[in-house]
Design a protein around this motif. Structure first.
Motif, PDB file in Angstrom:
ATOM      1  N   GLU A  89       0.827  -1.220   0.000  1.00  0.00           N
ATOM      2  CA  GLU A  89       0.000   0.000   0.000  1.00  0.00           C
ATOM      3  C   GLU A  89       0.855   1.260   0.000  1.00  0.00           C
ATOM      4  O   GLU A  89       0.544   2.236  -0.702  1.00  0.00           O
ATOM      5  CB  GLU A  89      -0.940  -0.008   1.204  1.00  0.00           C
ATOM      6  N   ILE A  90       1.943   1.258   0.767  1.00  0.00           N
ATOM      7  CA  ILE A  90       2.842   2.417   0.794  1.00  0.00           C
ATOM      8  C   ILE A  90       3.425   2.654  -0.596  1.00  0.00           C
ATOM      9  O   ILE A  90       3.434   3.785  -1.095  1.00  0.00           O
ATOM     10  CB  ILE A  90       3.947   2.233   1.851  1.00  0.00           C
ATOM     11  N   GLU A  91       3.903   1.588  -1.226  1.00  0.00           N
ATOM     12  CA  GLU A  91       4.462   1.714  -2.577  1.00  0.00           C
ATOM     13  C   GLU A  91       3.413   2.220  -3.560  1.00  0.00           C
ATOM     14  O   GLU A  91       3.696   3.082  -4.398  1.00  0.00           O
ATOM     15  CB  GLU A  91       5.018   0.370  -3.041  1.00  0.00           C
ATOM     16  N   LYS A  92       2.189   1.689  -3.468  1.00  0.00           N
ATOM     17  CA  LYS A  92       1.112   2.109  -4.360  1.00  0.00           C
ATOM     18  C   LYS A  92       0.790   3.587  -4.155  1.00  0.00           C
ATOM     19  O   LYS A  92       0.659   4.348  -5.127  1.00  0.00           O
ATOM     20  CB  LYS A  92      -0.143   1.268  -4.121  1.00  0.00           C
ATOM     21  N   ARG A  93       0.691   4.012  -2.904  1.00  0.00           N
ATOM     22  CA  ARG A  93       0.351   5.415  -2.633  1.00  0.00           C
ATOM     23  C   ARG A  93       1.468   6.351  -3.093  1.00  0.00           C
ATOM     24  O   ARG A  93       1.194   7.458  -3.559  1.00  0.00           O
ATOM     25  CB  ARG A  93       0.011   5.600  -1.157  1.00  0.00           C
ATOM     26  N   GLU A  94       2.728   5.922  -2.949  1.00  0.00           N
ATOM     27  CA  GLU A  94       3.838   6.737  -3.450  1.00  0.00           C
ATOM     28  C   GLU A  94       3.760   6.862  -4.975  1.00  0.00           C
ATOM     29  O   GLU A  94       3.966   7.944  -5.532  1.00  0.00           O
ATOM     30  CB  GLU A  94       5.181   6.127  -3.048  1.00  0.00           C
ATOM     31  N   ARG A  95       3.463   5.765  -5.649  1.00  0.00           N
ATOM     32  CA  ARG A  95       3.334   5.755  -7.103  1.00  0.00           C
ATOM     33  C   ARG A  95       2.190   6.684  -7.538  1.00  0.00           C
ATOM     34  O   ARG A  95       2.340   7.496  -8.450  1.00  0.00           O
ATOM     35  CB  ARG A  95       3.076   4.319  -7.570  1.00  0.00           C
ATOM     36  N   TYR A  96       1.042   6.574  -6.860  1.00  0.00           N
ATOM     37  CA  TYR A  96      -0.109   7.416  -7.194  1.00  0.00           C
ATOM     38  C   TYR A  96       0.192   8.889  -6.959  1.00  0.00           C
ATOM     39  O   TYR A  96      -0.253   9.745  -7.729  1.00  0.00           O
ATOM     40  CB  TYR A  96      -1.337   6.999  -6.396  1.00  0.00           C
ATOM     41  N   ALA A  97       0.933   9.192  -5.887  1.00  0.00           N
ATOM     42  CA  ALA A  97       1.311  10.586  -5.632  1.00  0.00           C
ATOM     43  C   ALA A  97       2.182  11.101  -6.770  1.00  0.00           C
ATOM     44  O   ALA A  97       2.040  12.251  -7.205  1.00  0.00           O
ATOM     45  CB  ALA A  97       2.031  10.707  -4.298  1.00  0.00           C
ATOM     46  N   GLY A  98       3.068  10.247  -7.279  1.00  0.00           N
ATOM     47  CA  GLY A  98       3.904  10.628  -8.426  1.00  0.00           C
ATOM     48  C   GLY A  98       3.066  10.924  -9.653  1.00  0.00           C
ATOM     49  O   GLY A  98       3.332  11.892 -10.386  1.00  0.00           O
ATOM     50  N   TYR A  99       2.036  10.102  -9.906  1.00  0.00           N
ATOM     51  CA  TYR A  99       1.138  10.353 -11.034  1.00  0.00           C
ATOM     52  C   TYR A  99       0.469  11.719 -10.878  1.00  0.00           C
ATOM     53  O   TYR A  99       0.335  12.477 -11.840  1.00  0.00           O
ATOM     54  CB  TYR A  99       0.042   9.289 -11.143  1.00  0.00           C
ATOM     55  N   GLY A 100       0.032  11.996  -9.669  1.00  0.00           N
ATOM     56  CA  GLY A 100      -0.632  13.273  -9.411  1.00  0.00           C
ATOM     57  C   GLY A 100       0.293  14.456  -9.627  1.00  0.00           C
ATOM     58  O   GLY A 100      -0.100  15.468 -10.226  1.00  0.00           O
ATOM     59  N   LYS A 101       1.532  14.331  -9.177  1.00  0.00           N
ATOM     60  CA  LYS A 101       2.505  15.417  -9.363  1.00  0.00           C
ATOM     61  C   LYS A 101       2.773  15.659 -10.838  1.00  0.00           C
ATOM     62  O   LYS A 101       2.841  16.809 -11.286  1.00  0.00           O
ATOM     63  CB  LYS A 101       3.798  15.092  -8.619  1.00  0.00           C
ATOM     64  N   LYS A 102       2.929  14.582 -11.605  1.00  0.00           N
ATOM     65  CA  LYS A 102       3.161  14.729 -13.046  1.00  0.00           C
ATOM     66  C   LYS A 102       1.971  15.394 -13.727  1.00  0.00           C
ATOM     67  O   LYS A 102       2.139  16.258 -14.598  1.00  0.00           O
ATOM     68  CB  LYS A 102       3.435  13.368 -13.687  1.00  0.00           C
ATOM     69  N   ALA A 103       0.771  15.004 -13.353  1.00  0.00           N
ATOM     70  CA  ALA A 103      -0.431  15.600 -13.936  1.00  0.00           C
ATOM     71  C   ALA A 103      -0.509  17.087 -13.612  1.00  0.00           C
ATOM     72  O   ALA A 103      -0.849  17.901 -14.487  1.00  0.00           O
ATOM     73  CB  ALA A 103      -1.686  14.879 -13.439  1.00  0.00           C
ATOM     74  N   MET A 104      -0.180  17.444 -12.376  1.00  0.00           N
ATOM     75  CA  MET A 104      -0.239  18.859 -11.996  1.00  0.00           C
ATOM     76  C   MET A 104       0.854  19.663 -12.693  1.00  0.00           C
ATOM     77  O   MET A 104       0.626  20.813 -13.091  1.00  0.00           O
ATOM     78  CB  MET A 104      -0.127  19.005 -10.469  1.00  0.00           C
ATOM     79  N   GLU A 105       2.041  19.075 -12.876  1.00  0.00           N
ATOM     80  CA  GLU A 105       3.116  19.753 -13.598  1.00  0.00           C
ATOM     81  C   GLU A 105       2.706  19.991 -15.050  1.00  0.00           C
ATOM     82  O   GLU A 105       2.941  21.078 -15.595  1.00  0.00           O
ATOM     83  CB  GLU A 105       4.403  18.921 -13.546  1.00  0.00           C
ATOM     84  N   ALA A 106       2.091  18.977 -15.669  1.00  0.00           N
ATOM     85  CA  ALA A 106       1.640  19.125 -17.054  1.00  0.00           C
ATOM     86  C   ALA A 106       0.582  20.213 -17.163  1.00  0.00           C
ATOM     87  O   ALA A 106       0.598  21.014 -18.105  1.00  0.00           O
ATOM     88  CB  ALA A 106       1.103  17.796 -17.577  1.00  0.00           C
ATOM     89  N   LEU A 107      -0.316  20.255 -16.215  1.00  0.00           N
ATOM     90  CA  LEU A 107      -1.364  21.279 -16.209  1.00  0.00           C
ATOM     91  C   LEU A 107      -0.742  22.664 -16.055  1.00  0.00           C
ATOM     92  O   LEU A 107      -1.112  23.608 -16.768  1.00  0.00           O
ATOM     93  CB  LEU A 107      -2.368  21.009 -15.082  1.00  0.00           C
ATOM     94  N   HIS A 108       0.216  22.766 -15.146  1.00  0.00           N
ATOM     95  CA  HIS A 108       0.890  24.062 -14.930  1.00  0.00           C
ATOM     96  C   HIS A 108       1.614  24.504 -16.196  1.00  0.00           C
ATOM     97  O   HIS A 108       1.543  25.676 -16.584  1.00  0.00           O
ATOM     98  CB  HIS A 108       1.873  23.945 -13.758  1.00  0.00           C
ATOM     99  N   GLU A 109       2.328  23.558 -16.848  1.00  0.00           N
ATOM    100  CA  GLU A 109       3.031  23.891 -18.088  1.00  0.00           C
ATOM    101  C   GLU A 109       2.039  24.336 -19.162  1.00  0.00           C
ATOM    102  O   GLU A 109       2.299  25.299 -19.889  1.00  0.00           O
ATOM    103  CB  GLU A 109       3.830  22.688 -18.583  1.00  0.00           C
ATOM    104  N   GLU A 110       0.932  23.635 -19.286  1.00  0.00           N
ATOM    105  CA  GLU A 110      -0.077  23.982 -20.304  1.00  0.00           C
ATOM    106  C   GLU A 110      -0.675  25.368 -20.027  1.00  0.00           C
ATOM    107  O   GLU A 110      -0.899  26.150 -20.961  1.00  0.00           O
ATOM    108  CB  GLU A 110      -1.191  22.922 -20.306  1.00  0.00           C
ATOM    109  N   ASN A 111      -0.918  25.686 -18.772  1.00  0.00           N
ATOM    110  CA  ASN A 111      -1.506  26.984 -18.415  1.00  0.00           C
ATOM    111  C   ASN A 111      -0.491  28.112 -18.502  1.00  0.00           C
ATOM    112  O   ASN A 111      -0.858  29.282 -18.544  1.00  0.00           O
ATOM    113  CB  ASN A 111      -2.107  26.930 -17.015  1.00  0.00           C
ATOM    114  N   SER A 112       0.801  27.772 -18.503  1.00  0.00           N
ATOM    115  CA  SER A 112       1.856  28.787 -18.579  1.00  0.00           C
ATOM    116  C   SER A 112       2.128  29.239 -20.017  1.00  0.00           C
ATOM    117  O   SER A 112       2.846  30.208 -20.238  1.00  0.00           O
ATOM    118  CB  SER A 112       3.151  28.248 -17.978  1.00  0.00           C
ATOM    119  N   LYS A 113       1.572  28.524 -20.987  1.00  0.00           N
ATOM    120  CA  LYS A 113       1.827  28.858 -22.410  1.00  0.00           C
ATOM    121  C   LYS A 113       1.041  30.065 -22.839  1.00  0.00           C
ATOM    122  O   LYS A 113       0.023  30.429 -22.417  1.00  0.00           O
ATOM    123  CB  LYS A 113       1.459  27.667 -23.293  1.00  0.00           C
TER     124      LYS A 113
END
Length: 113
Positions: A89-113
């Motif tokens: 569960e710890i590994e899964k939650r860490e992985r999911y947090a990484g997915y969330g961070k990548k999604a938010m970074e992509a959103l930030h990059e898209e909104n910064s254009k």
């Protein structure tokens, strides 16, 4: 065919996850509630009804066990199966947090254009 609960399928609710984290050292119900509140900086409070429902389900799934009981307290500890489930569960939650961070970074990059 009876419906399997999440714990039997290897999935943990947030409450079950936090309970397992507290049971890396044996403790009783009230102490579990206190430790969860301390661990989360007061962000999560689990009441007695939710706690004891979660403890029952975790016990039924062989993720925790009752190790001592007197008139006032029941003391629980995590089992080997529970420790293995917690690691997954710890590994899964860490992985999911990484997915969330990548999604938010992509959103930030898209909104910064």
């Amino acid at each position: 065919m009876p419906k399997l609960d999440y714990y039997s399928q290897g999935q943990l609710t947030d409450h079950a996850y936090l309970v397992l984290l507290t049971l890396t050292a044996p403790c009783h119900g009230y102490l579990i509630m206190q430790r969860i509140e301390e661990m989360t900086g007061g962000g999560v409070r689990i009441g007695p009804a939710s706690l004891y429902t979660t403890l029952k389900k975790l016990g039924d799934a062989d993720l925790i066990r009752l190790i001592a009981e007197d008139d006032a307290k029941k003391v629980y500890e995590i089992t080997k199966n529970g420790l293995a489930a917690l690691r997954v569960e710890i590994e899964k939650r860490e992985r999911y947090a990484g997915y969330g961070k990548k999604a938010m970074e992509a959103l930030h990059e898209e909104n910064s254009k």
